[in-house]
Motif scaffolding. Structure first.
Motif, PDB file in Angstrom:
ATOM      1  N   PRO A   1       0.817  -1.230   0.000  1.00 27.64           N
ATOM      2  CA  PRO A   1       0.000   0.000   0.000  1.00 27.64           C
ATOM      3  C   PRO A   1       0.847   1.275   0.000  1.00 27.64           C
ATOM      4  O   PRO A   1       1.979   1.264   0.468  1.00 27.64           O
ATOM      5  CB  PRO A   1      -0.750  -0.110   1.339  1.00 27.64           C
ATOM      6  CG  PRO A   1       0.209  -0.852   2.223  1.00 27.64           C
ATOM      7  CD  PRO A   1       0.956  -1.806   1.336  1.00 27.64           C
ATOM      8  N   GLU A   2       0.257   2.332  -0.525  1.00 28.78           N
ATOM      9  CA  GLU A   2       0.860   3.672  -0.343  1.00 28.78           C
ATOM     10  C   GLU A   2       0.412   4.256   0.992  1.00 28.78           C
ATOM     11  O   GLU A   2       1.093   5.085   1.574  1.00 28.78           O
ATOM     12  CB  GLU A   2       0.429   4.622  -1.459  1.00 28.78           C
ATOM     13  CG  GLU A   2       1.223   4.497  -2.745  1.00 28.78           C
ATOM     14  CD  GLU A   2       0.664   3.406  -3.670  1.00 28.78           C
ATOM     15  OE1 GLU A   2      -0.477   2.974  -3.455  1.00 28.78           O
ATOM     16  OE2 GLU A   2       1.403   3.006  -4.590  1.00 28.78           O
ATOM     17  N   GLU A   3      -0.806   3.853   1.441  1.00 31.95           N
ATOM     18  CA  GLU A   3      -1.361   4.404   2.687  1.00 31.95           C
ATOM     19  C   GLU A   3      -1.926   3.281   3.549  1.00 31.95           C
ATOM     20  O   GLU A   3      -2.610   2.395   3.027  1.00 31.95           O
ATOM     21  CB  GLU A   3      -2.483   5.415   2.370  1.00 31.95           C
ATOM     22  CG  GLU A   3      -1.953   6.624   1.604  1.00 31.95           C
ATOM     23  CD  GLU A   3      -3.037   7.585   1.122  1.00 31.95           C
ATOM     24  OE1 GLU A   3      -4.202   7.472   1.572  1.00 31.95           O
ATOM     25  OE2 GLU A   3      -2.712   8.441   0.279  1.00 31.95           O
ATOM     26  N   VAL A   4      -1.628   3.334   4.847  1.00 30.64           N
ATOM     27  CA  VAL A   4      -2.208   2.371   5.805  1.00 30.64           C
ATOM     28  C   VAL A   4      -3.010   3.157   6.835  1.00 30.64           C
ATOM     29  O   VAL A   4      -2.494   4.110   7.438  1.00 30.64           O
ATOM     30  CB  VAL A   4      -1.107   1.558   6.527  1.00 30.64           C
ATOM     31  CG1 VAL A   4      -1.711   0.704   7.648  1.00 30.64           C
ATOM     32  CG2 VAL A   4      -0.349   0.674   5.545  1.00 30.64           C
ATOM     33  N   TYR A   5      -4.269   2.772   7.020  1.00 33.41           N
ATOM     34  CA  TYR A   5      -5.134   3.401   8.027  1.00 33.41           C
ATOM     35  C   TYR A   5      -5.362   2.375   9.124  1.00 33.41           C
ATOM     36  O   TYR A   5      -6.029   1.357   8.883  1.00 33.41           O
ATOM     37  CB  TYR A   5      -6.472   3.810   7.394  1.00 33.41           C
ATOM     38  CG  TYR A   5      -6.331   4.893   6.351  1.00 33.41           C
ATOM     39  CD1 TYR A   5      -6.474   6.234   6.682  1.00 33.41           C
ATOM     40  CD2 TYR A   5      -6.036   4.574   5.019  1.00 33.41           C
ATOM     41  CE1 TYR A   5      -6.343   7.239   5.726  1.00 33.41           C
ATOM     42  CE2 TYR A   5      -5.907   5.569   4.054  1.00 33.41           C
ATOM     43  CZ  TYR A   5      -6.057   6.899   4.415  1.00 33.41           C
ATOM     44  OH  TYR A   5      -5.929   7.883   3.471  1.00 33.41           O
ATOM     45  N   ASN A   6      -4.815   2.635  10.323  1.00 32.23           N
ATOM     46  CA  ASN A   6      -4.949   1.664  11.411  1.00 32.23           C
ATOM     47  C   ASN A   6      -6.148   2.019  12.294  1.00 32.23           C
ATOM     48  O   ASN A   6      -6.028   2.735  13.293  1.00 32.23           O
ATOM     49  CB  ASN A   6      -3.675   1.609  12.247  1.00 32.23           C
ATOM     50  CG  ASN A   6      -3.765   0.504  13.289  1.00 32.23           C
ATOM     51  OD1 ASN A   6      -4.317  -0.572  13.015  1.00 32.23           O
ATOM     52  ND2 ASN A   6      -3.276   0.759  14.475  1.00 32.23           N
ATOM     53  N   LEU A   7      -7.318   1.498  11.910  1.00 34.03           N
ATOM     54  CA  LEU A   7      -8.558   1.763  12.655  1.00 34.03           C
ATOM     55  C   LEU A   7      -8.919   0.595  13.564  1.00 34.03           C
ATOM     56  O   LEU A   7      -9.847   0.695  14.369  1.00 34.03           O
ATOM     57  CB  LEU A   7      -9.727   2.010  11.686  1.00 34.03           C
ATOM     58  CG  LEU A   7      -9.500   3.002  10.545  1.00 34.03           C
ATOM     59  CD1 LEU A   7     -10.804   3.229   9.786  1.00 34.03           C
ATOM     60  CD2 LEU A   7      -8.963   4.328  11.055  1.00 34.03           C
ATOM     61  N   GLY A   8      -8.271  -0.529  13.439  1.00 38.73           N
ATOM     62  CA  GLY A   8      -8.600  -1.719  14.223  1.00 38.73           C
ATOM     63  C   GLY A   8      -8.385  -1.476  15.710  1.00 38.73           C
ATOM     64  O   GLY A   8      -7.341  -0.949  16.107  1.00 38.73           O
ATOM     65  N   ALA A   9      -9.358  -1.834  16.526  1.00 40.37           N
ATOM     66  CA  ALA A   9      -9.249  -1.672  17.984  1.00 40.37           C
ATOM     67  C   ALA A   9     -10.473  -2.267  18.648  1.00 40.37           C
ATOM     68  O   ALA A   9     -11.492  -2.490  17.995  1.00 40.37           O
ATOM     69  CB  ALA A   9      -9.168  -0.189  18.357  1.00 40.37           C
ATOM     70  N   ILE A  10     -10.356  -2.507  19.947  1.00 39.62           N
ATOM     71  CA  ILE A  10     -11.571  -2.688  20.757  1.00 39.62           C
ATOM     72  C   ILE A  10     -11.937  -1.275  21.182  1.00 39.62           C
ATOM     73  O   ILE A  10     -11.190  -0.620  21.918  1.00 39.62           O
ATOM     74  CB  ILE A  10     -11.309  -3.606  21.961  1.00 39.62           C
ATOM     75  CG1 ILE A  10     -11.041  -5.030  21.434  1.00 39.62           C
ATOM     76  CG2 ILE A  10     -12.499  -3.587  22.919  1.00 39.62           C
ATOM     77  CD1 ILE A  10     -10.783  -6.050  22.497  1.00 39.62           C
TER      78      ILE A  10
ATOM     79  N   PHE B   1     -14.934   0.005  22.565  1.00 40.17           N
ATOM     80  CA  PHE B   1     -15.930   0.301  23.604  1.00 40.17           C
ATOM     81  C   PHE B   1     -15.208   0.465  24.942  1.00 40.17           C
ATOM     82  O   PHE B   1     -14.654  -0.502  25.493  1.00 40.17           O
ATOM     83  CB  PHE B   1     -16.957  -0.834  23.660  1.00 40.17           C
ATOM     84  CG  PHE B   1     -18.125  -0.548  24.559  1.00 40.17           C
ATOM     85  CD1 PHE B   1     -18.783   0.678  24.529  1.00 40.17           C
ATOM     86  CD2 PHE B   1     -18.589  -1.512  25.442  1.00 40.17           C
ATOM     87  CE1 PHE B   1     -19.862   0.943  25.358  1.00 40.17           C
ATOM     88  CE2 PHE B   1     -19.679  -1.259  26.275  1.00 40.17           C
ATOM     89  CZ  PHE B   1     -20.314  -0.024  26.227  1.00 40.17           C
ATOM     90  N   VAL B   2     -15.204   1.670  25.468  1.00 40.61           N
ATOM     91  CA  VAL B   2     -14.403   2.007  26.652  1.00 40.61           C
ATOM     92  C   VAL B   2     -14.668   1.069  27.848  1.00 40.61           C
ATOM     93  O   VAL B   2     -13.712   0.573  28.463  1.00 40.61           O
ATOM     94  CB  VAL B   2     -14.593   3.501  27.020  1.00 40.61           C
ATOM     95  CG1 VAL B   2     -13.947   3.834  28.351  1.00 40.61           C
ATOM     96  CG2 VAL B   2     -14.055   4.390  25.902  1.00 40.61           C
ATOM     97  N   PRO B   3     -15.940   0.791  28.231  1.00 40.68           N
ATOM     98  CA  PRO B   3     -16.156  -0.076  29.409  1.00 40.68           C
ATOM     99  C   PRO B   3     -15.512  -1.457  29.281  1.00 40.68           C
ATOM    100  O   PRO B   3     -15.129  -2.058  30.277  1.00 40.68           O
ATOM    101  CB  PRO B   3     -17.685  -0.190  29.490  1.00 40.68           C
ATOM    102  CG  PRO B   3     -18.184   1.061  28.858  1.00 40.68           C
ATOM    103  CD  PRO B   3     -17.219   1.345  27.738  1.00 40.68           C
ATOM    104  N   MET B   4     -15.361  -1.954  28.052  1.00 42.32           N
ATOM    105  CA  MET B   4     -14.742  -3.276  27.894  1.00 42.32           C
ATOM    106  C   MET B   4     -13.289  -3.246  28.369  1.00 42.32           C
ATOM    107  O   MET B   4     -12.716  -4.275  28.722  1.00 42.32           O
ATOM    108  CB  MET B   4     -14.820  -3.708  26.434  1.00 42.32           C
ATOM    109  CG  MET B   4     -14.538  -5.170  26.280  1.00 42.32           C
ATOM    110  SD  MET B   4     -15.036  -5.748  24.674  1.00 42.32           S
ATOM    111  CE  MET B   4     -14.079  -7.234  24.608  1.00 42.32           C
ATOM    112  N   SER B   5     -12.705  -2.058  28.379  1.00 40.45           N
ATOM    113  CA  SER B   5     -11.288  -1.981  28.751  1.00 40.45           C
ATOM    114  C   SER B   5     -11.074  -2.154  30.258  1.00 40.45           C
ATOM    115  O   SER B   5      -9.945  -2.374  30.687  1.00 40.45           O
ATOM    116  CB  SER B   5     -10.664  -0.675  28.247  1.00 40.45           C
ATOM    117  OG  SER B   5     -11.076   0.443  28.987  1.00 40.45           O
ATOM    118  N   TRP B   6     -12.153  -2.056  31.055  1.00 39.18           N
ATOM    119  CA  TRP B   6     -12.010  -2.402  32.479  1.00 39.18           C
ATOM    120  C   TRP B   6     -12.222  -3.903  32.673  1.00 39.18           C
ATOM    121  O   TRP B   6     -11.722  -4.477  33.623  1.00 39.18           O
ATOM    122  CB  TRP B   6     -13.023  -1.625  33.328  1.00 39.18           C
ATOM    123  CG  TRP B   6     -12.615  -0.206  33.591  1.00 39.18           C
ATOM    124  CD1 TRP B   6     -11.614   0.227  34.422  1.00 39.18           C
ATOM    125  CD2 TRP B   6     -13.190   0.974  33.025  1.00 39.18           C
ATOM    126  NE1 TRP B   6     -11.540   1.606  34.399  1.00 39.18           N
ATOM    127  CE2 TRP B   6     -12.501   2.092  33.548  1.00 39.18           C
ATOM    128  CE3 TRP B   6     -14.226   1.205  32.118  1.00 39.18           C
ATOM    129  CZ2 TRP B   6     -12.811   3.402  33.209  1.00 39.18           C
ATOM    130  CZ3 TRP B   6     -14.533   2.503  31.779  1.00 39.18           C
ATOM    131  CH2 TRP B   6     -13.835   3.584  32.323  1.00 39.18           C
TER     132      TRP B   6
END
Ligand code: NAP
Ligand code: F7E
Length: 342
Positions: free
Chosen positions: A73-82, A84-89
């Motif tokens: 690629p010429e451009e990579v967009y890293n949008l992957g994540a969990i 939902f904030v409450p899941m992080s607790w």
């Protein structure tokens, strides 16, 4: 030849809007898909004939190297994540692995594959966008928040995003990579996950209006956010990668609204009184809340020429209208299904 973009998180809200935007801009768009028979791939199935997919997971370094090598690629967009904030607790280690270490793995994949490029063809620079978040400002030192505002994250999600932000900046400074961090404030749409407050409200309003639900349980009604439309925010992501010099940008509307405002706008839109239906449930209040967030998007406006086109009342009304249609379709479909036991 068409420019190639690789999007992680293509099955998510932003990934689907960004894929559409880049296709319209003439890109060849690739989406990183994780898991076996990922059901959320259907979300972008409307675009499937125009998109290409590559397997990979932000938890797995070699799969990212392989994806970048395959796509070139010429451009990579890293949008992957969990996201939902409450899941992080509930799953702090997993969220830190994906949202924090996942950024490092993607940067490393780009660095490794770009290194091969350098020796092979004199160096094509892969431009990198990191989906950073206003949650990094957390218990904010000043309002509105701008690019220079210090971070005080209030959740494992915010802490992991702060790591992703700084490692992106560090790879820019260490290796001269074109690596950008977009500090985006809350953005919503009819494609928003039903766990987030705006969509939880719009879906409930549609169901209540049509008689399928009576109460809506919510947590902190006083929380204040700067909410915009996701379709506007993906334009900003693309613009950030088209600049002669790379930097970090705050993206938001500059307007503040409370959860109570969101509820009032949504119920009023269908002629209902929110106080007849909303129940405050202390179990939905977060261990450490972010009370107020509001962007100062002046740099994005001046340098990128970016401005939002949808205001908050329009956004909530759009979401309610879409959910009224969706609830009607679901009920029609349910009526066509044979009764249980068949
Ligand atoms: P979303 O709808 O929850 O989408 C998240 C995406 O991440 C999904 O496509 C999911 O794919 C993917 N993903 C999860 N774990 C992964 C892994 N281990 N490897 C690869 N991909 C993985 O989120 P969104 O609202 O579109 O947000 C996009 C990004 O912007 C996220 O990084 C979020 O944290 C950030 N952000 C969002 C906002 C906002 O208001 N929306 C604001 C600031 C920053 P699966 O289908 O495989 O689950
Ligand atoms: O909560 C309050 C809640 O879950 C907004 C993600 O995209 O934006 C998003 O994170 C506010 C909070 O989004 C309920 O306490 C009250 O103050 O819609 P949310 P978020 O946590 O702001 C940032 C920028 C991201 O980066 C994230 O990925 O609403 N609230 N009652 C509630 N929130 C939810 N979800 N459900 C309630 O019942």
């Amino acid at each position: 030849m068409a420019r190639r973009a690789l999007i992680t998180g293509i099955t998510g809200q932003d990934g689907s809007y960004l894929a559409e935007h880049l296709l319209n801009e003439g890109y060849q768009v690739w989406g990183l898909i994780r898991g076996q028979a990922n059901p959320r791939k259907l979300r972008v199935s409307r675009l499937a004939s125009e998109l290409s997919f590559v397997d990979g997971d932000l938890m797995d370094q070699s799969s990212l190297v392989s994806a970048v090598e395959t796509v070139q690629p010429e451009e990579v967009y890293n949008l992957g994540a969990i996201s939902f904030v409450p899941m992080s607790w509930q799953q702090p280690e997993l969220v830190t692995e994906i949202n924090g270490m996942g950024v490092l793995r993607m940067l490393e994949a780009i660095r490794m594959v770009s290194g091969l490029h350098h020796s092979r063809n004199g160096g094509t620079q892969i431009r990198f966008y990191q989906a950073s978040s206003s949650e990094m400002f957390g218990k904010a030192f000043e309002t509105p928040q701008r690019e220079s505002t210090p971070f005080h994250p209030r959740s494992p999600y915010g802490v992991a995003k702060a790591y992703g932000h700084f490692i992106t900046k560090n790879y820019r400074e260490s290796f001269g990579m074109y690596a950008v961090s977009g500090m985006l404030f809350n953005h919503e749409s009819p494609r928003r996950g039903a766990e987030f407050v705006t969509r939880k409200i719009s879906l409930a309003v549609a169901r209540i209006k049509q008689g399928y639900q009576d109460k809506l349980h919510l947590g902190n009604l006083d929380a204040v956010r700067d909410w915009g439309f996701a379709g506007d925010y993906v334009r900003a992501m693309h613009l950030m990668l088209q600049q002669p010099e790379c930097g970090d940008y705050v993206i938001g509307t500059g307007q503040m609204h409370s959860v109570r405002d969101a509820v009032r706008i949504a119920f009023t839109h269908v002629g209902l009184n929110w106080e007849d239906h909303v129940v405050v449930d202390p179990a939905l209040v977060r261990p450490a809340e972010v009370e107020v967030l509001c962007a100062d998007p002046a740099v994005a406006k001046n340098q990128l020429g970016w401005e939002p086109t949808v205001d908050f009342p329009q956004l909530m009304q759009m979401m309610v209208d879409c959910d009224l249609l969706q609830v009607t379709r679901e009920r029609e479909y349910a009526d066509l299904m044979p009764a249980s036991g068949w």
